[in-house]
Design a protein around this motif. Sequence first.
Motif, PDB file in Angstrom:
ATOM      1  N   LEU A 250       0.849  -1.193   0.000  1.00  0.00           N
ATOM      2  CA  LEU A 250       0.000   0.000   0.000  1.00  0.00           C
ATOM      3  C   LEU A 250       0.883   1.241   0.000  1.00  0.00           C
ATOM      4  N   ILE A 251       0.744   2.060  -1.019  1.00  0.00           N
ATOM      5  CA  ILE A 251       1.578   3.251  -1.168  1.00  0.00           C
ATOM      6  C   ILE A 251       0.686   4.487  -1.056  1.00  0.00           C
ATOM      7  N   GLN A 252       0.901   5.268  -0.021  1.00  0.00           N
ATOM      8  CA  GLN A 252       0.130   6.496   0.201  1.00  0.00           C
ATOM      9  C   GLN A 252       0.970   7.669  -0.301  1.00  0.00           C
ATOM     10  N   LEU A 253       0.486   8.357  -1.325  1.00  0.00           N
ATOM     11  CA  LEU A 253       1.247   9.447  -1.920  1.00  0.00           C
ATOM     12  C   LEU A 253       0.934  10.791  -1.276  1.00  0.00           C
ATOM     13  N   THR A 254      -0.246  10.898  -0.667  1.00  0.00           N
ATOM     14  CA  THR A 254      -0.625  12.140   0.013  1.00  0.00           C
ATOM     15  C   THR A 254      -1.430  11.786   1.249  1.00  0.00           C
ATOM     16  N   PRO A 255      -1.224  12.511   2.359  1.00  0.00           N
ATOM     17  CA  PRO A 255      -1.998  12.218   3.570  1.00  0.00           C
ATOM     18  C   PRO A 255      -3.414  12.795   3.529  1.00  0.00           C
ATOM     19  N   GLU A 256      -3.687  13.623   2.530  1.00  0.00           N
ATOM     20  CA  GLU A 256      -4.991  14.276   2.469  1.00  0.00           C
ATOM     21  C   GLU A 256      -6.073  13.298   2.018  1.00  0.00           C
ATOM     22  N   LYS A 257      -7.251  13.404   2.633  1.00  0.00           N
ATOM     23  CA  LYS A 257      -8.378  12.561   2.247  1.00  0.00           C
ATOM     24  C   LYS A 257      -9.238  13.292   1.219  1.00  0.00           C
ATOM     25  N   THR A 258      -9.786  12.531   0.289  1.00  0.00           N
ATOM     26  CA  THR A 258     -10.610  13.093  -0.778  1.00  0.00           C
ATOM     27  C   THR A 258     -11.949  12.384  -0.810  1.00  0.00           C
ATOM     28  N   GLU A 259     -13.007  13.149  -1.077  1.00  0.00           N
ATOM     29  CA  GLU A 259     -14.357  12.583  -1.051  1.00  0.00           C
ATOM     30  C   GLU A 259     -14.604  11.610  -2.201  1.00  0.00           C
ATOM     31  N   LYS A 260     -14.269  12.019  -3.424  1.00  0.00           N
ATOM     32  CA  LYS A 260     -14.599  11.188  -4.579  1.00  0.00           C
ATOM     33  C   LYS A 260     -13.326  10.720  -5.284  1.00  0.00           C
ATOM     34  N   VAL A 261     -13.188   9.399  -5.411  1.00  0.00           N
ATOM     35  CA  VAL A 261     -12.034   8.830  -6.095  1.00  0.00           C
ATOM     36  C   VAL A 261     -12.509   7.779  -7.094  1.00  0.00           C
ATOM     37  N   ILE A 262     -11.641   7.503  -8.062  1.00  0.00           N
ATOM     38  CA  ILE A 262     -11.851   6.386  -8.970  1.00  0.00           C
ATOM     39  C   ILE A 262     -10.589   5.534  -8.934  1.00  0.00           C
ATOM     40  N   THR A 263     -10.693   4.306  -9.409  1.00  0.00           N
ATOM     41  CA  THR A 263      -9.518   3.433  -9.457  1.00  0.00           C
ATOM     42  C   THR A 263      -9.264   2.990 -10.891  1.00  0.00           C
ATOM     43  N   GLU A 264      -7.996   2.840 -11.193  1.00  0.00           N
ATOM     44  CA  GLU A 264      -7.582   2.314 -12.494  1.00  0.00           C
ATOM     45  C   GLU A 264      -6.612   1.168 -12.238  1.00  0.00           C
ATOM     46  N   THR A 265      -6.871   0.017 -12.851  1.00  0.00           N
ATOM     47  CA  THR A 265      -6.038  -1.160 -12.623  1.00  0.00           C
ATOM     48  C   THR A 265      -5.378  -1.615 -13.921  1.00  0.00           C
ATOM     49  N   LYS A 266      -4.067  -1.831 -13.828  1.00  0.00           N
ATOM     50  CA  LYS A 266      -3.310  -2.439 -14.922  1.00  0.00           C
ATOM     51  C   LYS A 266      -2.464  -3.551 -14.318  1.00  0.00           C
ATOM     52  N   GLY A 267      -2.735  -4.788 -14.691  1.00  0.00           N
ATOM     53  CA  GLY A 267      -1.990  -5.911 -14.142  1.00  0.00           C
ATOM     54  C   GLY A 267      -2.160  -5.999 -12.647  1.00  0.00           C
ATOM     55  N   ASP A 268      -1.057  -5.958 -11.918  1.00  0.00           N
ATOM     56  CA  ASP A 268      -1.082  -6.056 -10.453  1.00  0.00           C
ATOM     57  C   ASP A 268      -1.178  -4.692  -9.773  1.00  0.00           C
ATOM     58  N   VAL A 269      -1.270  -3.624 -10.557  1.00  0.00           N
ATOM     59  CA  VAL A 269      -1.214  -2.273  -9.997  1.00  0.00           C
ATOM     60  C   VAL A 269      -2.570  -1.575 -10.104  1.00  0.00           C
ATOM     61  N   THR A 270      -3.042  -1.066  -8.955  1.00  0.00           N
ATOM     62  CA  THR A 270      -4.259  -0.251  -8.939  1.00  0.00           C
ATOM     63  C   THR A 270      -3.912   1.141  -8.437  1.00  0.00           C
ATOM     64  N   GLN A 271      -4.299   2.157  -9.227  1.00  0.00           N
ATOM     65  CA  GLN A 271      -4.098   3.547  -8.820  1.00  0.00           C
ATOM     66  C   GLN A 271      -5.411   4.113  -8.295  1.00  0.00           C
ATOM     67  N   VAL A 272      -5.322   4.866  -7.198  1.00  0.00           N
ATOM     68  CA  VAL A 272      -6.477   5.563  -6.640  1.00  0.00           C
ATOM     69  C   VAL A 272      -6.333   7.033  -7.026  1.00  0.00           C
ATOM     70  N   ILE A 273      -7.345   7.561  -7.743  1.00  0.00           N
ATOM     71  CA  ILE A 273      -7.221   8.866  -8.383  1.00  0.00           C
ATOM     72  C   ILE A 273      -8.337   9.803  -7.920  1.00  0.00           C
ATOM     73  N   ASP A 274      -7.950  11.045  -7.619  1.00  0.00           N
ATOM     74  CA  ASP A 274      -8.914  12.084  -7.245  1.00  0.00           C
ATOM     75  C   ASP A 274      -9.738  12.467  -8.481  1.00  0.00           C
ATOM     76  N   VAL A 275     -11.059  12.370  -8.352  1.00  0.00           N
ATOM     77  CA  VAL A 275     -11.946  12.663  -9.491  1.00  0.00           C
ATOM     78  C   VAL A 275     -11.791  14.111  -9.956  1.00  0.00           C
ATOM     79  N   LYS A 276     -11.693  15.047  -9.017  1.00  0.00           N
ATOM     80  CA  LYS A 276     -11.652  16.471  -9.370  1.00  0.00           C
ATOM     81  C   LYS A 276     -10.326  16.878 -10.002  1.00  0.00           C
ATOM     82  N   THR A 277      -9.219  16.463  -9.394  1.00  0.00           N
ATOM     83  CA  THR A 277      -7.910  16.952  -9.833  1.00  0.00           C
ATOM     84  C   THR A 277      -7.160  15.983 -10.737  1.00  0.00           C
TER      85      THR A 277
END
Length: 201
Positions: free
Chosen positions: A15-42
Amino acid sequence: MNIFYNKPGVGDVLLIQLTPEKTEKVITETKGDVTQVIDVKTNEVLAINIFEFSKYKVLDLQGNVPLSTEIVETIQQILEKNGVSFTLEVDLSPKFVVGHVDSLEQHPNADKLKVCQVNVGESTLQIVCGAPNVEAGQKVVVAKVGAVMPSGMVIKDAELRGVASSGMLCSARELAIPDAPEVKGILILDEQKEVGSEFLV
């Protein structure tokens, strides 16, 4: 960036946390073994999860994974192998350092809090502290923003009763030092300690 791994408790996922800030709306993108958690707004990547991590590297630990050039390079290679075009930007400077309390004043809105100006070598941080034994002139342990405490708490920029605070002055118990005293108060270091140097338990 903070990294966590707990195979028995969470499973074989880094689990890799890139920012300590919490965001209300996120989406995920998965490629192979990697899933990215992405801020919908930014569209900013907030976190990355690497599944089946042990097939890439064996980690014999549970909890916070210390940042190093080696682990960052390993993660970057895994991202590339899975077709993820994301470049890690990592601050490898120590997060627990020796600080010097240059000055302090009473918090304007709280009797038990002090507003401290703490020299950590390359900069001076304003840190709000509630320890009864904090005084100007002391050398102390500073957990900088981004530090992960033994309890798992991540240190963030904060505002305490209306006053900004960047970091934390640590007690022996908070640092999980063996046989730490039960009394309240920050750990006072020896005068010989070098301001800005890394603090190692």
